[in-house]
Design a protein around this motif. Structure first.
Motif, PDB file in Angstrom:
ATOM      1  N   UNK A   1       4.957 -29.863-121.200  1.00 43.25           N
ATOM      2  CA  UNK A   1       5.306 -29.424-119.848  1.00 43.25           C
ATOM      3  C   UNK A   1       5.473 -30.665-118.990  1.00 43.25           C
ATOM      4  N   UNK A   2       6.106 -30.510-117.829  1.00 41.07           N
ATOM      5  CA  UNK A   2       6.137 -31.560-116.821  1.00 41.07           C
ATOM      6  C   UNK A   2       5.080 -31.244-115.775  1.00 41.07           C
ATOM      7  N   UNK A   3       4.282 -32.230-115.457  1.00 41.31           N
ATOM      8  CA  UNK A   3       3.327 -32.100-114.363  1.00 41.31           C
ATOM      9  C   UNK A   3       3.693 -33.106-113.285  1.00 41.31           C
ATOM     10  N   UNK A   4       3.215 -32.846-112.078  1.00 38.06           N
ATOM     11  CA  UNK A   4       3.473 -33.766-110.968  1.00 38.06           C
ATOM     12  C   UNK A   4       2.425 -34.875-111.020  1.00 38.06           C
ATOM     13  N   UNK A   5       2.907 -36.085-111.279  1.00 37.69           N
ATOM     14  CA  UNK A   5       2.035 -37.255-111.279  1.00 37.69           C
ATOM     15  C   UNK A   5       2.437 -38.214-110.168  1.00 37.69           C
ATOM     16  N   UNK A   6       2.094 -39.483-110.335  1.00 43.96           N
ATOM     17  CA  UNK A   6       2.457 -40.505-109.334  1.00 43.96           C
ATOM     18  C   UNK A   6       3.334 -41.555-109.997  1.00 43.96           C
ATOM     19  N   UNK A   7       4.449 -41.880-109.319  1.00 40.95           N
ATOM     20  CA  UNK A   7       5.312 -42.941-109.799  1.00 40.95           C
ATOM     21  C   UNK A   7       4.755 -44.309-109.465  1.00 40.95           C
ATOM     22  N   UNK A   8       5.522 -45.340-109.786  1.00 38.74           N
ATOM     23  CA  UNK A   8       5.091 -46.714-109.508  1.00 38.74           C
ATOM     24  C   UNK A   8       4.928 -46.971-108.023  1.00 38.74           C
ATOM     25  N   UNK A   9       5.696 -46.231-107.207  1.00 35.63           N
ATOM     26  CA  UNK A   9       5.600 -46.410-105.759  1.00 35.63           C
ATOM     27  C   UNK A   9       4.526 -45.521-105.141  1.00 35.63           C
TER      28      UNK A   9
ATOM     29  N   UNK B   1      14.496 -38.141-116.949  1.00 41.64           N
ATOM     30  CA  UNK B   1      13.619 -39.037-117.699  1.00 41.64           C
ATOM     31  C   UNK B   1      12.242 -38.993-117.063  1.00 41.64           C
ATOM     32  N   UNK B   2      11.203 -39.382-117.815  1.00 46.26           N
ATOM     33  CA  UNK B   2       9.867 -39.453-117.226  1.00 46.26           C
ATOM     34  C   UNK B   2       9.855 -40.394-116.028  1.00 46.26           C
ATOM     35  N   UNK B   3       9.086 -40.018-115.001  1.00 46.80           N
ATOM     36  CA  UNK B   3       8.984 -40.830-113.806  1.00 46.80           C
ATOM     37  C   UNK B   3      10.014 -40.514-112.752  1.00 46.80           C
ATOM     38  N   UNK B   4      10.871 -39.510-113.001  1.00 45.16           N
ATOM     39  CA  UNK B   4      11.861 -39.122-111.990  1.00 45.16           C
ATOM     40  C   UNK B   4      11.149 -38.674-110.715  1.00 45.16           C
ATOM     41  N   UNK B   5      11.502 -39.240-109.544  1.00 44.97           N
ATOM     42  CA  UNK B   5      10.865 -38.806-108.288  1.00 44.97           C
ATOM     43  C   UNK B   5      11.136 -37.315-108.043  1.00 44.97           C
TER      44      UNK B   5
ATOM     45  N   UNK C   1       6.026 -37.895-108.949  1.00 45.46           N
ATOM     46  CA  UNK C   1       7.020 -38.112-109.995  1.00 45.46           C
ATOM     47  C   UNK C   1       6.706 -37.188-111.165  1.00 45.46           C
ATOM     48  N   UNK C   2       7.742 -36.882-111.941  1.00 44.36           N
ATOM     49  CA  UNK C   2       7.589 -35.987-113.096  1.00 44.36           C
ATOM     50  C   UNK C   2       6.958 -36.741-114.255  1.00 44.36           C
ATOM     51  N   UNK C   3       5.913 -36.131-114.821  1.00 42.06           N
ATOM     52  CA  UNK C   3       5.198 -36.757-115.936  1.00 42.06           C
ATOM     53  C   UNK C   3       5.104 -35.756-117.089  1.00 42.06           C
ATOM     54  N   UNK C   4       5.608 -36.092-118.274  1.00 41.41           N
ATOM     55  CA  UNK C   4       5.525 -35.149-119.404  1.00 41.41           C
ATOM     56  C   UNK C   4       4.095 -35.082-119.934  1.00 41.41           C
ATOM     57  N   UNK C   5       3.698 -33.893-120.384  1.00 44.36           N
ATOM     58  CA  UNK C   5       2.342 -33.703-120.899  1.00 44.36           C
ATOM     59  C   UNK C   5       2.403 -32.810-122.147  1.00 44.36           C
TER      60      UNK C   5
END
Length: 412
Positions: free
Chosen positions: A333-341, A389-393, A345-349
């Motif tokens: 699934x995609x979960x809401x995580x934090x990007x580099x900024x 892709x992973x990390x997409x805002x 950001x979208x994070x696969x799990x």
């Protein structure tokens, strides 16, 4: 910059040749405006992708177990003849509903009528002989009391009465048997139910000691549905009940039946039998449920799908089915995580799914997540197609809510 390929996602497709001029034109346009590619400008940066999310919260969800079953009558009996003779007439229509005691076959009654008449004559003769013996004894009683006759003559008169009584009982028994044979010349239904195809027609000879099977009957109200539970699943369910992962209602399992056309049979049944041992040939535990079948919609031999209801998982993590994706290495699934900024950001799990459950309505549209998620995780439900892709805002919005429309541009 080379973006490492994530094992859960396919590689990004290459742009067709027709799109290359436009792709090359974008850096040139940015350079002409005094900006480097990727540098934030006034309105030139792509906004975060809007996605709808659900927050994972433990909750109790009902669990269903589904099996393939077959309908059978709650009682199935054979219609047989108790006497030997020729079938004179069949008195029912094959496949119809029959009432208990209804006449089904008429066997030629003439031989039984003759036997009954002979038995009645023997009974009458035995009664007459008893009456004569009793009269003889009555005449001898004064002589016996006056000791005017021998003891042997008195004993013979008494014995003659006893013998006549025994002969009468034997004659009565023969008359009763002949009457039963006469009655059994009409074969009747042993119960209410549906009768099948006749196995003997008019003119056929049946024997009470041999081939006397005429037809079969089944009682279809209530109806039984028989099914088997795999040995591995039986053990897993019992283990989860013991550990508390699974909870069963006080009344046990209720049963629903899905017909071949996909519709749900309107009556709810109950589990009334579960075998204590597995079938060594199939490795399954036999089970049976009973359902009301007043209109005969469930027919013996019919295949159905059996739903056992009444169990629940008390603290399950459930997500909508559409949020679970399939990748080369399994489900994720995609979960809401934090990007580099630091922004969402979208994070696969990767996840391990369990039961397929009903979140709302009549359709199973949710997965129980056994591993990979925890309470409070924000799972992306809609908008996944715009995540390349992973990390997409992303801009998370609660599922069912709509973001505010953009403000109109100010007029210059």
């Amino acid at each position: 910059m080379h973006v490492p390929h994530h094992p859960a996602f396919p590689k990004a497709p290459r742009l067709p040749a027709a799109s290359l001029p436009l792709a090359l034109a974008i850096p040139l346009l940015l350079t002409a405006c005094g900006q480097k590619p990727g540098e934030a400008g006034h309105g030139m940066m792509m906004p975060p992708t809007e996605v709808s999310i659900v927050t994972v919260t433990p909750k109790e969800v009902p669990i269903e177990f589904e099996y393939v079953g077959q309908i059978a009558g709650s009682r199935e009996v054979e219609v047989r003849s108790r006497v030997s003779g020729l079938i004179e007439k069949r008195l029912f229509t094959e496949g119809n509903r029959i009432k208990a005691g209804q006449a089904l076959y008429q066997i030629d009654p003439a031989p039984f009528a003759a036997q009954l008449a002979a038995a009645e004559a023997d009974e009458a003769m035995a009664k007459a002989r008893l009456a004569q013996a009793e009269r003889d004894l009555t005449r001898l009683k004064p002589l016996i009391e006056a000791k005017a006759t021998s003891q042997k003559e008195a004993d013979d008169a008494t014995s003659a009465v006893d013998i006549a009584k025994a002969a009468l009982k034997a004659a009565e028994a023969r008359r009763t048997a002949a009457k039963l044979d006469m009655d059994h010349a009409v074969v009747t239904a042993p119960m209410d139910g549906v009768i099948g195809k006749t196995l003997k027609e008019q003119g056929s000879l049946v024997s009470a000691q041999g081939d006397s099977l005429l037809a079969t009957m089944a009682q279809t109200n209530p109806a039984h549905v028989q099914f088997g539970v795999a040995e591995a699943e039986q053990g897993r369910v019992q283990q989860e009940l013991a550990s508390g992962e699974l909870k069963l209602a006080d009344k046990g399992f209720n049963v629903k039946v899905l017909l071949s056309n996909g519709s749900v049979y309107r009556e709810t049944g109950h589990l009334d039998f579960s075998d204590y041992k597995a079938d060594p040939a199939t490795g399954t535990y036999a089970a049976r449920a009973s359902l009301a079948n007043p209109d005969g919609k469930l027919a013996p031999g019919q295949f159905v799908r059996v739903l056992l209801m009444g169990a629940s998982r008390p603290a399950a993590l459930v997500v909508p089915q559409r949020s679970v994706l399939e990748g080369p290495t399994g489900k994720y699934v995609y979960v809401v995580g934090k990007g580099k900024d630091g922004n969402p950001a979208a994070e696969p799990r990767p996840v391990v799914v369990g039961d397929w459950v009903r979140l709302d309505g009549e359709v199973k549209n949710g997965w129980v997540i056994k591993q990979g998620l925890k309470a409070g995780d924000q799972v992306i439900v809609d908008g996944v197609a715009r995540i390349f892709m992973p990390g997409t805002p992303v801009k998370p919005v609660a599922a069912g809510a709509q973001s505010a429309p953009p403000a109109p541009a100010a007029k210059s």
